[in-house]
Design an enzyme around this catalytic site. Sequence first.
Site, short mmCIF file in Angstrom:
data_model
loop_
_atom_site.label_atom_id
_atom_site.label_comp_id
_atom_site.label_asym_id
_atom_site.label_seq_id
_atom_site.Cartn_x
_atom_site.Cartn_y
_atom_site.Cartn_z
N TYR A 167 -32.23 22.55 46.05
CA TYR A 167 -31.02 22.64 46.74
C TYR A 167 -30.12 22.59 45.92
O TYR A 167 -29.84 21.75 45.07
CB TYR A 167 -30.99 21.72 48.00
CG TYR A 167 -31.46 22.30 49.25
CD1 TYR A 167 -30.86 23.31 49.89
CD2 TYR A 167 -32.41 21.67 50.06
CE1 TYR A 167 -31.09 24.00 51.12
CE2 TYR A 167 -32.65 22.21 51.30
CZ TYR A 167 -32.37 23.31 51.92
OH TYR A 167 -32.48 23.90 53.13
N GLU A 170 -26.29 23.39 47.19
CA GLU A 170 -24.99 23.79 48.01
C GLU A 170 -23.76 23.35 47.20
O GLU A 170 -23.89 22.32 46.49
CB GLU A 170 -25.21 23.05 49.16
CG GLU A 170 -25.85 23.75 50.46
CD GLU A 170 -26.75 23.13 51.01
OE1 GLU A 170 -27.64 22.42 50.29
OE2 GLU A 170 -26.80 23.36 52.23
N ASP A 215 -17.88 48.89 47.00
CA ASP A 215 -19.65 48.18 47.18
C ASP A 215 -20.19 49.30 46.43
O ASP A 215 -20.50 50.56 46.68
CB ASP A 215 -19.99 48.60 48.67
CG ASP A 215 -21.35 48.14 48.68
OD1 ASP A 215 -22.08 48.06 47.56
OD2 ASP A 215 -21.96 48.14 49.79
N THR A 251 -25.43 45.11 44.74
CA THR A 251 -26.96 44.17 44.66
C THR A 251 -27.49 44.28 43.36
O THR A 251 -26.66 44.95 42.50
CB THR A 251 -27.85 44.89 45.75
OG1 THR A 251 -27.69 46.26 45.54
CG2 THR A 251 -27.37 44.67 47.22
N LYS A 272 -31.19 47.50 42.68
CA LYS A 272 -31.40 48.64 42.48
C LYS A 272 -31.27 49.00 41.26
O LYS A 272 -32.31 49.04 40.51
CB LYS A 272 -30.32 49.30 43.48
CG LYS A 272 -30.35 48.81 45.14
CD LYS A 272 -29.39 49.68 45.80
CE LYS A 272 -29.40 49.26 47.36
NZ LYS A 272 -28.74 48.03 47.82
N ARG A 306 -33.84 40.50 44.29
CA ARG A 306 -32.99 41.03 45.79
C ARG A 306 -32.03 40.28 45.84
O ARG A 306 -32.20 39.15 46.30
CB ARG A 306 -33.95 41.14 46.77
CG ARG A 306 -35.12 42.07 46.59
CD ARG A 306 -36.16 42.48 48.03
NE ARG A 306 -35.37 43.20 48.50
CZ ARG A 306 -35.42 44.54 48.45
NH1 ARG A 306 -36.17 44.92 47.40
NH2 ARG A 306 -34.83 45.70 49.08
N1 DSN Z 1 -31.01 49.70 52.25
C1 DSN Z 1 -30.42 50.02 51.05
C2 DSN Z 1 -30.52 51.52 50.48
O1 DSN Z 1 -31.76 51.92 50.84
O2 DSN Z 1 -29.68 52.22 50.33
C3 DSN Z 1 -29.10 49.85 51.15
O3 DSN Z 1 -28.65 48.55 51.85
#
Ligand code: DSN
Length: 443
Positions: free
Chosen positions: A56, A58, A203, A230, A233, A239
């Site tokens: 943990y 926090e 974003d 994120t 990707k 993730r």
């Molecule tokens: N689910 C993602 C995507 O496939 O683009 C975005 O959150």
Amino acid sequence: MNDDFRTSLAAFDPDLHAALVGEEHRQQRGVELIPSENYTYPEVLAALGSVLTNKYAEGYPGRRYYGGQEYTDAIENLARDRACALFRSEHANVQPLSGSPMNQAAYLGLLEPGDTVLAMDLSHGGHLTHGAPVSHMGRIFRFVRYKTDPANAGAIDFDELRRVARETRPKLVLCGYTSYPRDFDYAEFRGVADEVGALAMADVSHVGGLIAAGVMNNPFDAGFDVVTTTTHKTLRGPRAGIVLCRKAFAPTIDKSVFPGLQGGPHMNTIAAAAITLKKAAEPAFREHARQVLTNAKALAKALLDEGVHLVTGGTDNHMIVVDTAKSFGLDGREAERLLDEVAITTNKQVIPDDPRPPLRPSGIRIGTPAVTTRGMGEEDMFRLADWMTRALRAASDEATLPQVRREVEAHCSSFPVPGLGRLPHATARRRPRRSLSDSVPSS
Ligand code: DSN
């Protein structure tokens, strides 16, 4: 998965083990074209499975609510510093558990309930967290929309965007997408935000890795206030999400992530993100990112040569949106299913002002990050276009689909998936028939 772990898991929980091995085989056997998916690094898999998951933490480095933080502080600082250096950001919060909480934390920190946000129309490529009525954010804030202009190759319609901004006086101008195959002129967005006294947020979840590699535009170069991405990707990491911002917003963003929205950060994931960010700073990653773009252009061209209709007529990033209704007389759900039959994984997708519903939209979304990570190049993109068009034209033709599937699987066997060693036999009886994604919108 190492062999000792496999053996003990297989003995303890054969059902779970069979599903896990089945997924390993699925990933190895077929082509992954979902543009938001990728194969992460073996080092990231190791960090995710490390003892850091026990801890943990926090709070933030130097001010935590639990003891025993000498190593977690070092790890989080590495991740923050690397994120700032890579994206030319003044501050980074690396604790968001994934993309949705990342954007939620940014909105809840920067805005008051009821504030207006100007964001991309969902059917033109915006994301659920960009104010879909079904998302909680759509209930808390008032989202107004800008769109792309099909008559201008899908470019953002800035005249309309400016008109909506002047009329609605948003507190935040948000740019970013989950299904848009072009780059943005961030300075134009910044100009509109300045004119109406709004903050500018991007974003860049889909293209975070491409921006980090310097092959796509960086919103901070246009003076943006906040950028979210994120890490799983195009960045190829675990993730998770990162909120990047100017120093002036650092206390607000940090308070919003914790304690505003989340509890204990996932330190195993933050360690994995730190590794990912170090990898992304290497020259090899820039080469990889260039190849992602080259492959996307090659795949788009090959599909266009086959007479396939692409939204915006091509791509400038890693993604291609195919109008399957116009090209093949198939809705996106049917196209996704046929491609699944030949071991090519895609996802159904709405197209601009789609007359069809999200579960049976007019298109599919494809992208090149995962196949590029696996080592495929332009030649392979031509093969992919051939398999896709044959499968989508075959429809109910009994012979074509199995033949294409054999070709796809044979080709994939020459491109090992990073992080997968020698695979045990999959237990075929465990393979589920349909995916749960049938009941959930695709963004
Ligand atoms: N689910 C993602 C995507 O496939 O683009 C975005 O959150």
